[in-house]
Scaffold this motif. Structure first.
Motif, PDB file in Angstrom:
ATOM      1  N   LEU A   1       0.832  -1.199   0.000  1.00 16.82           N
ATOM      2  CA  LEU A   1       0.000   0.000   0.000  1.00 16.82           C
ATOM      3  C   LEU A   1       0.871   1.256   0.000  1.00 16.82           C
ATOM      4  O   LEU A   1       0.627   2.204  -0.750  1.00 16.82           O
ATOM      5  CB  LEU A   1      -0.924  -0.004   1.215  1.00 16.82           C
ATOM      6  CG  LEU A   1      -1.888   1.183   1.340  1.00 16.82           C
ATOM      7  CD1 LEU A   1      -2.834   1.234   0.150  1.00 16.82           C
ATOM      8  CD2 LEU A   1      -2.674   1.097   2.643  1.00 16.82           C
ATOM      9  N   GLU A   2       1.893   1.256   0.830  1.00 17.70           N
ATOM     10  CA  GLU A   2       2.787   2.419   0.891  1.00 17.70           C
ATOM     11  C   GLU A   2       3.553   2.588  -0.421  1.00 17.70           C
ATOM     12  O   GLU A   2       3.687   3.704  -0.936  1.00 17.70           O
ATOM     13  CB  GLU A   2       3.770   2.262   2.048  1.00 17.70           C
ATOM     14  CG  GLU A   2       4.706   3.459   2.190  1.00 17.70           C
ATOM     15  CD  GLU A   2       5.672   3.316   3.350  1.00 17.70           C
ATOM     16  OE1 GLU A   2       6.412   4.287   3.613  1.00 17.70           O
ATOM     17  OE2 GLU A   2       5.699   2.246   3.993  1.00 17.70           O
TER      18      GLU A   2
ATOM     19  N   ARG B   1       1.141   3.914  -3.008  1.00 15.83           N
ATOM     20  CA  ARG B   1       0.844   5.326  -2.749  1.00 15.83           C
ATOM     21  C   ARG B   1       1.997   6.215  -3.227  1.00 15.83           C
ATOM     22  O   ARG B   1       1.773   7.220  -3.914  1.00 15.83           O
ATOM     23  CB  ARG B   1       0.587   5.551  -1.257  1.00 15.83           C
ATOM     24  CG  ARG B   1       0.304   7.006  -0.894  1.00 15.83           C
ATOM     25  CD  ARG B   1      -0.182   7.145   0.532  1.00 15.83           C
ATOM     26  NE  ARG B   1       0.772   6.618   1.488  1.00 15.83           N
ATOM     27  CZ  ARG B   1       0.539   5.560   2.264  1.00 15.83           C
ATOM     28  NH1 ARG B   1      -0.609   4.912   2.187  1.00 15.83           N
ATOM     29  NH2 ARG B   1       1.457   5.138   3.127  1.00 15.83           N
ATOM     30  N   ASN B   2       3.228   5.835  -2.883  1.00 14.24           N
ATOM     31  CA  ASN B   2       4.381   6.632  -3.291  1.00 14.24           C
ATOM     32  C   ASN B   2       4.534   6.661  -4.812  1.00 14.24           C
ATOM     33  O   ASN B   2       4.870   7.698  -5.396  1.00 14.24           O
ATOM     34  CB  ASN B   2       5.655   6.073  -2.655  1.00 14.24           C
ATOM     35  CG  ASN B   2       5.681   6.267  -1.148  1.00 14.24           C
ATOM     36  OD1 ASN B   2       5.010   7.148  -0.616  1.00 14.24           O
ATOM     37  ND2 ASN B   2       6.451   5.455  -0.452  1.00 14.24           N
TER      38      ASN B   2
ATOM     39  N   LEU C   1       1.750   9.013  -6.245  1.00  9.89           N
ATOM     40  CA  LEU C   1       2.041  10.427  -5.997  1.00  9.89           C
ATOM     41  C   LEU C   1       3.109  10.934  -6.955  1.00  9.89           C
ATOM     42  O   LEU C   1       3.028  12.055  -7.464  1.00  9.89           O
ATOM     43  CB  LEU C   1       2.485  10.625  -4.542  1.00  9.89           C
ATOM     44  CG  LEU C   1       1.393  10.439  -3.486  1.00  9.89           C
ATOM     45  CD1 LEU C   1       1.989  10.511  -2.078  1.00  9.89           C
ATOM     46  CD2 LEU C   1       0.288  11.481  -3.646  1.00  9.89           C
TER      47      LEU C   1
ATOM     48  N   GLU D   1      -5.238  13.200 -10.599  1.00 10.73           N
ATOM     49  CA  GLU D   1      -5.801  12.118  -9.782  1.00 10.73           C
ATOM     50  C   GLU D   1      -7.264  11.881 -10.138  1.00 10.73           C
ATOM     51  O   GLU D   1      -7.719  10.737 -10.236  1.00 10.73           O
ATOM     52  CB  GLU D   1      -5.657  12.452  -8.302  1.00 10.73           C
ATOM     53  CG  GLU D   1      -6.185  11.349  -7.396  1.00 10.73           C
ATOM     54  CD  GLU D   1      -5.962  11.630  -5.915  1.00 10.73           C
ATOM     55  OE1 GLU D   1      -6.365  10.772  -5.103  1.00 10.73           O
ATOM     56  OE2 GLU D   1      -5.395  12.685  -5.578  1.00 10.73           O
TER      57      GLU D   1
END
Length: 199
Positions: A125-126, A129-130, A133, A163
């Motif tokens: 998930l991290e 997300r990174n 972004l 987004e």
């Protein structure tokens, strides 16, 4: 006398530094498993078997399944660039069309696997997300150029707009509707740009 056939030779690594041939073999094996057998069959063990590589080598270079999944996706997507035609509507439409086309050509299977893993694994998930972004920041250049040309209102947040537009593409990916017509994509872009266009 009976002969004994030799076992397939394993690819060797050179310590922490990646061996380019071994790296390519591992990424190609991981991609093939995802495309041919799906996410349920994907594991470090399966990748090691197909690539003829040792699991310690894979874990040394990719500390998690998430890291390997995202590298496979990056490998597929590396040739995609942000269009710069001088027209913000055209560039945004090209962005969406290129993304949907890439997902239709096996990229979607890998990205869906990343999304699936992210639902139960915090590290994935991290990483996702990174990654997003960073991608939204890159693609936000389309909006920034439109602002510089006076096409888009100056107060608009580029990454937020990308987004929102990416959400349209994600909806198509996750519901198996990637065969979107150019007219539908153009309509979606027009609907968004209509609210942020400079008067």
């Amino acid at each position: 006398m009976e002969t004994i056939s030799a076992a397939p030779a394993r690819r060797t690594s050179i310590g922490a530094q990646r061996n380019p041939d071994s790296e390519e073999a591992i990424l190609a094996a991981a991609e093939s498993i995802l495309i041919e057998e799906g996410f349920s069959a994907f594991s470090i063990e399966a990748v090691a078997r197909r690539a003829k590589a040792g699991k310690p080598t894979i874990y040394r270079w990719w500390p998690s399944k998430a890291a390997l999944l995202l590298d496979v996706y990056h490998r597929q997507k590396q040739d995609m660039s942000v269009a710069d035609s001088g027209d913000v509507r055209k560039d945004l439409a090209l962005f969406v069309k290129g993304l949907l086309s890439f997902w239709q050509d096996n990229g979607g299977a890998v990205f869906r696997s990343v999304i699936a893993e992210a639902q139960s694994d915090p590290a994935t998930l991290e990483a996702l997300r990174n990654y997003l972004l960073h991608r939204w920041q890159q693609t936000g250049d389309i909006i920034k150029r439109g602002q510089e040309r006076g096409e888009i209102k100056p107060g608009v947040h580029p990454e937020l707009l990308i987004e929102i537009l990416s959400g349209f593409a994600w909806s198509r990916l996750l519901t198996g509707r990637l065969d979107c017509s150019d007219a539908e994509i153009d309509a979606a872009v027009d609907a968004m740009v209509g609210g942020i266009a400079a008067r």
